[in-house]
Design an enzyme around this catalytic site. Structure first.
Site, PDB file in Angstrom:
ATOM      1  N   LEU A  33       0.837  -1.214   0.000  1.00 29.09           N
ATOM      2  CA  LEU A  33       0.000   0.000   0.000  1.00 29.09           C
ATOM      3  C   LEU A  33       0.870   1.263   0.000  1.00 29.09           C
ATOM      4  CD1 LEU A  33      -3.036  -0.960   2.292  1.00 29.09           C
ATOM      5  CD2 LEU A  33      -2.866  -1.028  -0.210  1.00 29.09           C
ATOM      6  N   THR A 132       7.999  -5.299 -18.268  1.00 30.17           N
ATOM      7  CA  THR A 132       7.612  -4.217 -19.159  1.00 30.17           C
ATOM      8  C   THR A 132       8.416  -4.237 -20.456  1.00 30.17           C
ATOM      9  OG1 THR A 132       7.686  -1.809 -19.364  1.00 30.17           O
ATOM     10  CG2 THR A 132       9.255  -2.767 -17.849  1.00 30.17           C
ATOM     11  N   ASP A 133       7.845  -3.604 -21.484  1.00 27.74           N
ATOM     12  CA  ASP A 133       8.586  -3.465 -22.753  1.00 27.74           C
ATOM     13  C   ASP A 133       9.730  -2.454 -22.634  1.00 27.74           C
ATOM     14  OD1 ASP A 133       7.068  -1.122 -22.602  1.00 27.74           O
ATOM     15  OD2 ASP A 133       6.122  -1.344 -24.560  1.00 27.74           O
ATOM     16  N   GLU A 134       9.701  -1.623 -21.568  1.00 26.28           N
ATOM     17  CA  GLU A 134      10.715  -0.563 -21.450  1.00 26.28           C
ATOM     18  C   GLU A 134      12.127  -1.122 -21.278  1.00 26.28           C
ATOM     19  OE1 GLU A 134       9.938   2.901 -19.210  1.00 26.28           O
ATOM     20  OE2 GLU A 134       7.791   2.859 -19.581  1.00 26.28           O
ATOM     21  N   TYR A 158      13.761   3.450 -13.706  1.00 22.05           N
ATOM     22  CA  TYR A 158      12.664   2.476 -13.617  1.00 22.05           C
ATOM     23  C   TYR A 158      12.949   1.248 -14.487  1.00 22.05           C
ATOM     24  CZ  TYR A 158       8.326   0.176 -15.034  1.00 22.05           C
ATOM     25  OH  TYR A 158       7.380  -0.769 -15.350  1.00 22.05           O
ATOM     26  N   LYS A 162      13.651  -2.702 -13.517  1.00 19.12           N
ATOM     27  CA  LYS A 162      12.826  -3.821 -13.993  1.00 19.12           C
ATOM     28  C   LYS A 162      13.702  -4.829 -14.741  1.00 19.12           C
ATOM     29  CE  LYS A 162       8.916  -4.447 -13.828  1.00 19.12           C
ATOM     30  NZ  LYS A 162       8.058  -5.119 -12.813  1.00 19.12           N
ATOM     31  N   ASP A 289      10.399  18.467 -21.839  1.00 19.73           N
ATOM     32  CA  ASP A 289      10.386  17.019 -22.035  1.00 19.73           C
ATOM     33  C   ASP A 289      10.903  16.259 -20.806  1.00 19.73           C
ATOM     34  OD1 ASP A 289       9.919  14.721 -23.388  1.00 19.73           O
ATOM     35  OD2 ASP A 289      11.280  15.147 -25.062  1.00 19.73           O
TER      36      ASP A 289
HETATM   37  P1  NAD Z   1       1.133   0.487  -9.789  1.00 19.57           P
HETATM   38  O1  NAD Z   1       2.218   1.443  -9.443  1.00 19.57           O
HETATM   39  O2  NAD Z   1      -0.217   0.985 -10.120  1.00 19.57           O
HETATM   40  O3  NAD Z   1       0.950  -0.575  -8.609  1.00 19.57           O
HETATM   41  C1  NAD Z   1       2.033  -1.160  -7.940  1.00 19.57           C
HETATM   42  C2  NAD Z   1       1.488  -1.848  -6.693  1.00 19.57           C
HETATM   43  O4  NAD Z   1       2.602  -2.487  -6.029  1.00 19.57           O
HETATM   44  C3  NAD Z   1       0.868  -0.877  -5.682  1.00 19.57           C
HETATM   45  O5  NAD Z   1      -0.343  -1.403  -5.194  1.00 19.57           O
HETATM   46  C4  NAD Z   1       1.904  -0.792  -4.574  1.00 19.57           C
HETATM   47  O6  NAD Z   1       1.342  -0.530  -3.300  1.00 19.57           O
HETATM   48  C5  NAD Z   1       2.543  -2.163  -4.649  1.00 19.57           C
HETATM   49  N1  NAD Z   1       3.916  -2.188  -4.109  1.00 19.57           N
HETATM   50  C6  NAD Z   1       4.913  -1.305  -4.382  1.00 19.57           C
HETATM   51  N2  NAD Z   1       6.026  -1.661  -3.712  1.00 19.57           N
HETATM   52  C7  NAD Z   1       5.726  -2.796  -3.028  1.00 19.57           C
HETATM   53  C8  NAD Z   1       6.464  -3.672  -2.168  1.00 19.57           C
HETATM   54  N3  NAD Z   1       7.752  -3.418  -1.874  1.00 19.57           N
HETATM   55  N4  NAD Z   1       5.850  -4.752  -1.661  1.00 19.57           N
HETATM   56  C9  NAD Z   1       4.546  -5.000  -1.932  1.00 19.57           C
HETATM   57  N5  NAD Z   1       3.796  -4.207  -2.734  1.00 19.57           N
HETATM   58  C10 NAD Z   1       4.381  -3.132  -3.278  1.00 19.57           C
HETATM   59  O7  NAD Z   1       1.735  -0.384 -10.979  1.00 19.57           O
HETATM   60  P2  NAD Z   1       0.977  -1.036 -12.229  1.00 19.57           P
HETATM   61  O8  NAD Z   1       0.875  -0.043 -13.307  1.00 19.57           O
HETATM   62  O9  NAD Z   1      -0.228  -1.748 -11.747  1.00 19.57           O
HETATM   63  O10 NAD Z   1       2.083  -2.101 -12.672  1.00 19.57           O
HETATM   64  C11 NAD Z   1       2.103  -3.419 -12.119  1.00 19.57           C
HETATM   65  C12 NAD Z   1       3.292  -4.181 -12.693  1.00 19.57           C
HETATM   66  O11 NAD Z   1       3.192  -4.221 -14.102  1.00 19.57           O
HETATM   67  C13 NAD Z   1       4.642  -3.510 -12.396  1.00 19.57           C
HETATM   68  O12 NAD Z   1       5.560  -4.527 -12.142  1.00 19.57           O
HETATM   69  C14 NAD Z   1       4.984  -2.779 -13.677  1.00 19.57           C
HETATM   70  O13 NAD Z   1       6.372  -2.690 -13.843  1.00 19.57           O
HETATM   71  C15 NAD Z   1       4.360  -3.693 -14.713  1.00 19.57           C
HETATM   72  N6  NAD Z   1       3.911  -3.058 -15.965  1.00 19.57           N
HETATM   73  C16 NAD Z   1       3.102  -1.950 -15.928  1.00 19.57           C
HETATM   74  C17 NAD Z   1       2.648  -1.410 -17.132  1.00 19.57           C
HETATM   75  C18 NAD Z   1       1.722  -0.206 -17.161  1.00 19.57           C
HETATM   76  O14 NAD Z   1       1.451   0.308 -18.257  1.00 19.57           O
HETATM   77  N7  NAD Z   1       1.214   0.263 -16.046  1.00 19.57           N
HETATM   78  C19 NAD Z   1       3.012  -1.990 -18.354  1.00 19.57           C
HETATM   79  C20 NAD Z   1       3.859  -3.108 -18.340  1.00 19.57           C
HETATM   80  C21 NAD Z   1       4.287  -3.639 -17.134  1.00 19.57           C
HETATM   81  O1  DAU Z   2       5.669   0.714 -21.611  1.00 25.54           O
HETATM   82  C1  DAU Z   2       5.214   0.176 -20.404  1.00 25.54           C
HETATM   83  C2  DAU Z   2       5.321   1.205 -19.307  1.00 25.54           C
HETATM   84  O2  DAU Z   2       4.279   2.152 -19.525  1.00 25.54           O
HETATM   85  C3  DAU Z   2       5.227   0.618 -17.908  1.00 25.54           C
HETATM   86  O3  DAU Z   2       6.322  -0.239 -17.687  1.00 25.54           O
HETATM   87  C4  DAU Z   2       5.200   1.726 -16.848  1.00 25.54           C
HETATM   88  O4  DAU Z   2       4.999   1.159 -15.571  1.00 25.54           O
HETATM   89  C5  DAU Z   2       4.059   2.678 -17.181  1.00 25.54           C
HETATM   90  O5  DAU Z   2       4.053   3.744 -16.255  1.00 25.54           O
HETATM   91  C6  DAU Z   2       4.196   3.204 -18.596  1.00 25.54           C
HETATM   92  O6  DAU Z   2       5.357   4.063 -18.710  1.00 25.54           O
HETATM   93  P1  DAU Z   2       5.321   5.405 -19.572  1.00 25.54           P
HETATM   94  O7  DAU Z   2       6.433   6.275 -19.125  1.00 25.54           O
HETATM   95  O8  DAU Z   2       5.225   5.092 -21.030  1.00 25.54           O
HETATM   96  O9  DAU Z   2       3.881   5.944 -19.086  1.00 25.54           O
HETATM   97  P2  DAU Z   2       3.350   7.418 -18.748  1.00 25.54           P
HETATM   98  O10 DAU Z   2       1.871   7.319 -18.678  1.00 25.54           O
HETATM   99  O11 DAU Z   2       4.081   8.021 -17.600  1.00 25.54           O
HETATM  100  O12 DAU Z   2       3.732   8.245 -20.047  1.00 25.54           O
HETATM  101  C7  DAU Z   2       3.232   7.859 -21.336  1.00 25.54           C
HETATM  102  C8  DAU Z   2       3.808   8.816 -22.342  1.00 25.54           C
HETATM  103  O13 DAU Z   2       3.206  10.109 -22.134  1.00 25.54           O
HETATM  104  C9  DAU Z   2       5.311   9.051 -22.200  1.00 25.54           C
HETATM  105  O14 DAU Z   2       5.862   9.200 -23.494  1.00 25.54           O
HETATM  106  C10 DAU Z   2       5.414  10.358 -21.415  1.00 25.54           C
HETATM  107  C11 DAU Z   2       4.178  11.106 -21.859  1.00 25.54           C
HETATM  108  N1  DAU Z   2       3.599  12.023 -20.845  1.00 25.54           N
HETATM  109  C12 DAU Z   2       3.327  11.553 -19.610  1.00 25.54           C
HETATM  110  C13 DAU Z   2       2.801  12.379 -18.634  1.00 25.54           C
HETATM  111  C14 DAU Z   2       2.525  11.848 -17.238  1.00 25.54           C
HETATM  112  C15 DAU Z   2       3.287  13.343 -21.188  1.00 25.54           C
HETATM  113  O15 DAU Z   2       3.514  13.775 -22.340  1.00 25.54           O
HETATM  114  N2  DAU Z   2       2.759  14.156 -20.225  1.00 25.54           N
HETATM  115  C16 DAU Z   2       2.524  13.738 -18.951  1.00 25.54           C
HETATM  116  O16 DAU Z   2       2.076  14.564 -18.114  1.00 25.54           O
END
Ligand code: NAD
Ligand code: DAU
Length: 355
Positions: A33, A132-134, A158, A162, A289
């Site tokens: 949390l 993640t794809d990153e 980040y 990962k 940026d």
């Molecule tokens: P999020 O940040 O919304 O949620 C992360 C959750 O992990 C939270 O509930 C947080 O409380 C919990 N957490 C953080 N540190 C912790 C710890 N030490 N122990 C236990 N719980 C902990 O993230 P998300 O967007 O739901 O992403 C989930 C997973 O998917 C991550 O591993 C992320 O790298 C991966 N991922 C996310 C995306 C995306 O677009 N959001 C895409 C590809 C992969």
């Molecule tokens: O590709 C997968 C990843 O996607 C996950 O691994 C990450 O957990 C997830 O957060 C996400 O990363 P991004 O950096 O791509 O997501 P974000 O939503 O932060 O940003 C998406 C794109 O938009 C990125 O090119 C940055 C841009 N952006 C983001 C914010 C928050 C803006 O232009 N303005 C903004 O205010």
């Protein structure tokens, strides 16, 4: 039962909700949390004995050892992570701690538990790591999409954290035979997305009459996947994925950021028109940026389609409409999220960005 980590976050909570809607198999949900974890996402499970929530850290060996011994889960799905690139730029320490040290400790607990299981349980056990794809770095405009054999070239704290966790998971399979699976997914969007990320931030700021901050020229490309499709991919990999393999998951939907913002504005113009008749597009503001901003991500999802028969169910058009509608229908969830902590983050991230 299965153990889900990070199940109060965006993707994890969608996964837990979907899992319990489809399978009659209980979930232990271990989540620290942090600011990103929100138990309100799981409100609909109140009173459901199949959901056992435990507040705690994946890096806490004593706690994880106890949970594994007590509940004997047949599988673990590891979502827990620090997930926001901008936060990792402002403060990478927590990313190293949870994503690398936390995953390492979790793997150590799981290895100790798994090595003592009886033969059948040992063979059937799964550790699925959500990545993640990153980790693959940034693509140029004409490069082919990321496949599972692309070199790891992470560019942000980040993605580097990962990548490190992926390597640890791989090593635990290679060295100790731990039955692992890894998924590398593109950008998710959908319900319960914390409004520090692009799509929910644009929806929330639009409705609040605030600027819509587009980083740089807004021509960075991301490959968007509806979160419930990510959940179905994870279920499929858990069910029939080949041990030690990685699977790229994506929505075949590359979009420039500016285009995403336009689509969100246009949907809001249709679903919640402004009183003055102006378009939400007028709130778009170009800001400084992101440092080291990756230009393009794109996922080649042919392996998971070919080998496991998985395909996304939503198109971007259907998924983004559902998402915008969800935010309109769930204003109280949004209002509860916009707490003091959230406001501090927004100030920190956008204060230094000149228009
Ligand atoms: P999020 O940040 O919304 O949620 C992360 C959750 O992990 C939270 O509930 C947080 O409380 C919990 N957490 C953080 N540190 C912790 C710890 N030490 N122990 C236990 N719980 C902990 O993230 P998300 O967007 O739901 O992403 C989930 C997973 O998917 C991550 O591993 C992320 O790298 C991966 N991922 C996310 C995306 C995306 O677009 N959001 C895409 C590809 C992969
Ligand atoms: O590709 C997968 C990843 O996607 C996950 O691994 C990450 O957990 C997830 O957060 C996400 O990363 P991004 O950096 O791509 O997501 P974000 O939503 O932060 O940003 C998406 C794109 O938009 C990125 O090119 C940055 C841009 N952006 C983001 C914010 C928050 C803006 O232009 N303005 C903004 O205010």
């Amino acid at each position: 039962m299965i153990l889900v980590t990070g199940g109060a976050g965006f993707i994890g909570s969608n996964f837990v909700l979907d899992w319990l809607a489809q399978a009659n198999e209980s979930v232990i949900n271990l989540d620290a949390l942090t600011y990103a974890g929100n138990l309100e996402n799981l409100d609909s499970l109140k009173g459901d004995a199949r959901h056992i929530f435990v507040k705690g850290d994946i890096g806490d060996r004593t706690l994880v050892d106890e949970l594994l011994a007590k509940y004997q889960p047949r599988a673990i799905v590891n979502f827990a992570a620090e997930s926001h690139v901008d936060r990792s730029i402002h403060g990478p320490g927590e990313f190293i701690q949870t994503n690398i040290v936390g995953t390492f400790n979790l793997l150590e607990s799981v290895r100790a538990h798994w090595s003592k299981l009886a033969d059948k349980e040992k063979t059937d056990f799964r550790f699925l790591h959500v990545s993640t794809d990153e980790v693959y770095g940034s693509l140029s405009k004409d490069d082919p999409a990321f496949s599972e054999t692309n070199r790891y070239e992470p560019n942000s704290p980040y993605s580097a954290s990962k990548a490190a966790s992926d390597h640890l998971v791989r090593a635990y399979h290679h060295t100790y035979g731990l039955p692992v699976l890894t998924t590398n997914c593109s950008n998710n969007y959908g319900p319960y997305h914390f409004p520090e990320k692009l799509i929910p931030l644009m929806i929330v700021n639009s409705l609040a009459g605030k600027p819509l901050p587009v980083y740089g020229d807004g021509q960075q490309i991301r490959d968007w996947l509806y979160v419930k499709d990510h959940c179905s991919a994870i279920r499929r990999v858990l069910e029939i994925g080949k041990l030690g393999e990685t699977y790229n998951v994506g929505g075949w939907n590359e979009q420039a950021n500016l285009n995403i913002v336009h689509i969100v504005c246009d949907l809001l113009d249709e679903l919640r028109p402004k009183d003055d008749g102006n378009s939400y597009r007028e709130q778009i503001t170009y800001v400084t940026d992101r440092p080291g901003h990756d230009r393009r991500y794109a996922i080649d999802a042919r392996k998971i389609e070919r080998e496991l028969g998985w395909n996304p169910a939503e198109t971007f058009e259907t998924g983004i409409r559902k998402t915008v509608q969800w935010y309109l229908d769930n204003q109280s969830w949004v209002n509860n999220v916009l707490s003091g902590n959230y406001r501090q983050w927004i100030e920190k991230n956008y204060a230094g960005r000149s228009e």
